[in-house]
Design an enzyme around this catalytic site. Sequence first.
Site, PDB file in Angstrom:
ATOM      1  N   GLY D 154       0.821  -1.210   0.000  1.00 14.19           N
ATOM      2  CA  GLY D 154       0.000   0.000   0.000  1.00 14.19           C
ATOM      3  C   GLY D 154       0.852   1.256   0.000  1.00 14.19           C
ATOM      4  O   GLY D 154       2.056   1.218   0.279  1.00 14.19           O
ATOM      5  N   CYS D 155       0.215   2.372  -0.290  1.00 13.66           N
ATOM      6  CA  CYS D 155       0.962   3.630  -0.442  1.00 13.66           C
ATOM      7  C   CYS D 155       1.523   4.138   0.890  1.00 13.66           C
ATOM      8  O   CYS D 155       2.716   4.429   0.993  1.00 13.66           O
ATOM      9  CB  CYS D 155       0.112   4.682  -1.127  1.00 13.66           C
ATOM     10  SG  CYS D 155      -1.491   4.996  -0.374  1.00 13.66           S
ATOM     11  N   PHE D 156       0.665   4.249   1.903  1.00  9.78           N
ATOM     12  CA  PHE D 156       1.173   4.658   3.214  1.00  9.78           C
ATOM     13  C   PHE D 156       2.181   3.627   3.725  1.00  9.78           C
ATOM     14  O   PHE D 156       3.232   3.983   4.281  1.00  9.78           O
ATOM     15  CB  PHE D 156       0.031   4.763   4.228  1.00  9.78           C
ATOM     16  CG  PHE D 156      -0.672   6.086   4.251  1.00  9.78           C
ATOM     17  CD1 PHE D 156       0.028   7.272   4.404  1.00  9.78           C
ATOM     18  CD2 PHE D 156      -2.054   6.153   4.148  1.00  9.78           C
ATOM     19  CE1 PHE D 156      -0.630   8.503   4.447  1.00  9.78           C
ATOM     20  CE2 PHE D 156      -2.722   7.381   4.188  1.00  9.78           C
ATOM     21  CZ  PHE D 156      -2.009   8.544   4.336  1.00  9.78           C
ATOM     22  N   THR D 159       5.649   3.920   2.195  1.00  8.95           N
ATOM     23  CA  THR D 159       6.345   5.136   2.620  1.00  8.95           C
ATOM     24  C   THR D 159       6.858   4.997   4.050  1.00  8.95           C
ATOM     25  O   THR D 159       8.016   5.333   4.351  1.00  8.95           O
ATOM     26  CB  THR D 159       5.391   6.345   2.494  1.00  8.95           C
ATOM     27  OG1 THR D 159       4.721   6.287   1.243  1.00  8.95           O
ATOM     28  CG2 THR D 159       6.146   7.654   2.623  1.00  8.95           C
TER      29      THR D 159
END
Lengths: 354, 354, 354, 354
Positions: D154-156, D159
């Site tokens: 996932g994006c979060f 990161t």
Amino acid sequence: MTKRFKAAVIGGSGYGGGELIRRLLLHPDVELVRVASVDFIGEPLSAAHPNLEGRTDLKFEGMSPAEAAQGMDVVLLGLPHKVSATKMPELMATGARVVDLSGDFRLRDAALYKKYYHAEHPCPERLTDGTFVYGLPELNRDAIKKAKYVASPGCFATTIELALMPLAKAGLLDGAVEVVGITGSSGSGVVPSAGTHHPVRAVNLRTYKPLDHQHIPEITQTLRDAGAKNVDIRFVPVSAPLSRGIFATCFAHVSEGTSADQIRALYKETYKGEPFVRVPEKRLPEVAAVSGTNFCEVGVQPGTDGAEPGKRVVACFSVTDNLIKGGAGQAIQSMNLMLGVDERTTLEDPGGWP
Amino acid sequence: MTKRFKAAVIGGSGYGGGELIRRLLLHPDVELVRVASVDFIGEPLSAAHPNLEGRTDLKFEGMSPAEAAQGMDVVLLGLPHKVSATKMPELMATGARVVDLSGDFRLRDAALYKKYYHAEHPCPERLTDGTFVYGLPELNRDAIKKAKYVASPGCFATTIELALMPLAKAGLLDGAVEVVGITGSSGSGVVPSAGTHHPVRAVNLRTYKPLDHQHIPEITQTLRDAGAKNVDIRFVPVSAPLSRGIFATCFAHVSEGTSADQIRALYKETYKGEPFVRVPEKRLPEVAAVSGTNFCEVGVQPGTDGAEPGKRVVACFSVTDNLIKGGAGQAIQSMNLMLGVDERTTLEDPGGWP
Amino acid sequence: MTKRFKAAVIGGSGYGGGELIRRLLLHPDVELVRVASVDFIGEPLSAAHPNLEGRTDLKFEGMSPAEAAQGMDVVLLGLPHKVSATKMPELMATGARVVDLSGDFRLRDAALYKKYYHAEHPCPERLTDGTFVYGLPELNRDAIKKAKYVASPGCFATTIELALMPLAKAGLLDGAVEVVGITGSSGSGVVPSAGTHHPVRAVNLRTYKPLDHQHIPEITQTLRDAGAKNVDIRFVPVSAPLSRGIFATCFAHVSEGTSADQIRALYKETYKGEPFVRVPEKRLPEVAAVSGTNFCEVGVQPGTDGAEPGKRVVACFSVTDNLIKGGAGQAIQSMNLMLGVDERTTLEDPGGWP
Amino acid sequence: MTKRFKAAVIGGSGYGGGELIRRLLLHPDVELVRVASVDFIGEPLSAAHPNLEGRTDLKFEGMSPAEAAQGMDVVLLGLPHKVSATKMPELMATGARVVDLSGDFRLRDAALYKKYYHAEHPCPERLTDGTFVYGLPELNRDAIKKAKYVASPGCFATTIELALMPLAKAGLLDGAVEVVGITGSSGSGVVPSAGTHHPVRAVNLRTYKPLDHQHIPEITQTLRDAGAKNVDIRFVPVSAPLSRGIFATCFAHVSEGTSADQIRALYKETYKGEPFVRVPEKRLPEVAAVSGTNFCEVGVQPGTDGAEPGKRVVACFSVTDNLIKGGAGQAIQSMNLMLGVDERTTLEDPGGWP
């Protein structure tokens, strides 16, 4: 302290409704008695308008427009186009003054209404019999004061009309006018859609309904009322990535004999004494100077060129906050005039910078 | 109508100065007599603040602070850090009340001032002798009412202090607090710089001075004053692409014995009756609900986890408009308290949505 | 692998320079040998262009343009207007091909250069002797292929010329054209200024240099070269709150005898086979579809009205990324043509959506 | 030229699908054969992705996932959570390699899946039997190379994991970690909703699902895989007004014995040689440096304070483009690894600045 007048907002869950409510809550002479809506029934106003959290105990009420208008001195309508016209007969029967923010009673020509709003008007006789006054104080202040029913102008229409009105009033507006109106996203209303989806809107510029926007006949009618001749508005709306504000650029073509200085003086003169339209001394209009306020800035740049025989191009500029001077603020301005209170009440805050 | 009090704004060409002027122009009890500045001398206020076009005939005056304060009941200082401290002795000699928006008189510890503002304080005795009251009404209302000199809080400081004050007042705040404060660009002031250059700022998120921001000692001191123990603020500021608003997230670590319901009730209770701090019923704070206003929204999300023995994490949230509740609005709030007029005067507008 | 050609970027610390460098680093046939600058001398390219962090070991070099051009097959100039013209004689002496992104060699009329750039041109003979080819491939592809010196078009100029070129080439463009060009902030360059200060720019729309922008003579000259007659460009630039992209609306006035279908077909036909200009099938141009890319979208909306005897208004639209097709991308496109490599090299990425 | 591999995108009308298609159209080794979707069936890809106008003749096909996967070397899934899991058995029967962008096969614990995705997992055995490799190359590069099925992060999660991985790998991550992740709006996908409605989003900062986001167990699992001990992630997501990008701030608490210099060196060392993660030399991470690219920037700011006995706070920062390194770009990176082509193919463009 008892306030002198009672008001209701009907259709109060949209952005225009929210601005009406905010002003009425601050109003020293008008008491906001109720807010009717088909959404959020029974919920506090802050359910739709988070800025009103804790500012009022009012809740959205699921009343019909006629019920909501009972006992009111004035009702302000934030209903969608077409709905407003349908509800008007029952509203008029209540005896309340009405300020309608929709486009339903602005045009006097039912055929144009049909063409641009894509519906038969349910009470076309009301368009022609003088029941409604077009709520642009800079043109119709005296009529608004005497009016029982006001059709409040559209956001693009207000902005563009005020840009061109000095030329129209002076009889200098004749023929084609090319207009680009750039607008923030709040003008599209509270309902999410592809055109207001942030990921794209935040980095986009696009047009919609070019040469075909429903404010074209409204602008044309108003400028003719103000003194324009065969005005032909070629209007291209453009969506820009800001929340509030409209910037209009209009190219008028005046007689070559009118000097640049005369045109500049005309703009100054026309709006002298107007409480909400100003012509800045040393700069041209900009949105940030008026957003959050009921002010409109107007400016003009006469051209020196002469591609058209006998004509001089004049670039006219105007900015408003589309929800305030282009919407609810102007409606309150008309309400104030109708009720005989100071036109500027609740509208004088010059807003922040930036 | 003669207004009861006379005021001057000193350092009036920045964003804070503009907000002060806007409020004072609308104030029913205070007359804005003059605006001093080192820029725009002789020009109308609208040269720096386009929103004020046509709203006042005042011009920027090239006076010294002491000259500007002559005959005033109160002066409001929009001077830069370090300048304010230098000018204070001459200002105090005039007898006017002072509300200082700079950071120069907020800290009581001259060593911390030197560490975070990178300068020796010119009058360190004024930091410790009680001359200045820290202008946070939610903590120091009574003292502000009696004060002659107020040091108005910083924007991040206000926001973060109000997020954590309920825990501090209840004696629940002890030890480390991790904070991320996200800010709009207007907090950087009116002078263009790389960090506020639109082409980049509009599409960027970045931190600056992480764990080293000058508001850290201010927040620490205030929370201790409110009842916190060994509070240790680890603060990371982040720049975001909006013009106005701060959103603070704070992770506090309270005793496990304090239930989630107790914490929620504590927040409600602490701000009950506060005119400008609210705890929304059904949602968490958001910037758009307060931008353009003097309101602060606070909220809390207690955690259920327990990585730390005996501790419960609590996420605390707060939002303000950095230029209003985080700046000039709060200064006006203090001024109102000092002058004995209704604290809310000129500050009650709930703003627009969106 | 040895690349066939050697290139230098001169004036490489601005946004245009950064885009040139990015493309050259990815180029399979051209080696970026060096980047000269007066700023950041001795620092890595990422000091000015954070996106290049770790992508190259090159540093900014404090060389004169002539030194930087030594041994190069081609140099690309990101120098400011007026500087470029001053350095050109020494650059031409090096024998390197030159693509100049400044406005200094676009106009053939030195009087217009003086009028719009407010300076005497230092080598006016170069404007008229055919040394420079105007680097718009859609008009001058063959000439660019043979050129040693290319003057790469301006951002507004490119966008507006491509919007109107189908009418110009067909001989339908005659007389007045009203144009509003809305631009993102990156077009103002890397140096912070009041007009690009985020707090205001993020919520503003304003015009600058209305009817007086320096791209007016460039557009006029190019459209005449393409076949227009007495074209008279009335151009109003507007600043909008986005980082990248230009949206142009042009009102042309064609003979009434030309049907709407003919006009639409003309647009399709003109750009058939063009690698970087497209006419979308089912929508009008929008900035988000081209930002971050070398593509231009063009569209047209013929009017049905007839305020002008014998004339039909045609609204023409065009969008570009001002730094790519309106700047460095188009310069690379010209460089590719000059070097005889595939025109599309490094420019084919259609970018993201949104 | 025939490409070596055939690929299909399944669920290709969202933002992630669009980024996958863009990369595949540019890929020298992989041919995009078809795009399946339940929307836009029969329409060109540009109906959903305007940036692809004219770039391909492919149309959206109304095939089942299994049909779409027939004959493919690899399929990339842009299906929603829960849909992906339902379709996986039939997809696996086709023999094609699969890269799944949904959250359905990232967690190994079906109970956590149920808790955070609010649904029973339809094939929980696939979560524990090693069928899927978690597609984070910086942790699992070798496993991805050998994998047939990849669950792309996932994006979060991407990161935050990359921000903390150096500490995790070094065994320094233990206990609570406070995280604020600030995200652009494109992470919410292509469907308009109240949270992504431009008029509000453009001027807002707000949190959603604080301490309860579905990426919490994903991050926890990954950091444990990397070497963390009892890591406890307290994650607050915040919505910010930009289209693309995530900025994560993480507060880790390491043993006091670890010096600031050791921590800085650790970050440098961990990502040395990584093609898409960089630790800038002279600044901290910022979104604008990576948006539009597959790069991640990581940075660290060790604290000097010591509220916790024996502990030192470390602020860790990370930025990605949520749709690229946080989504489709990373999926392409995994695909490249799975197919044995250069991991960096189509992903090397460093993007523009700004």
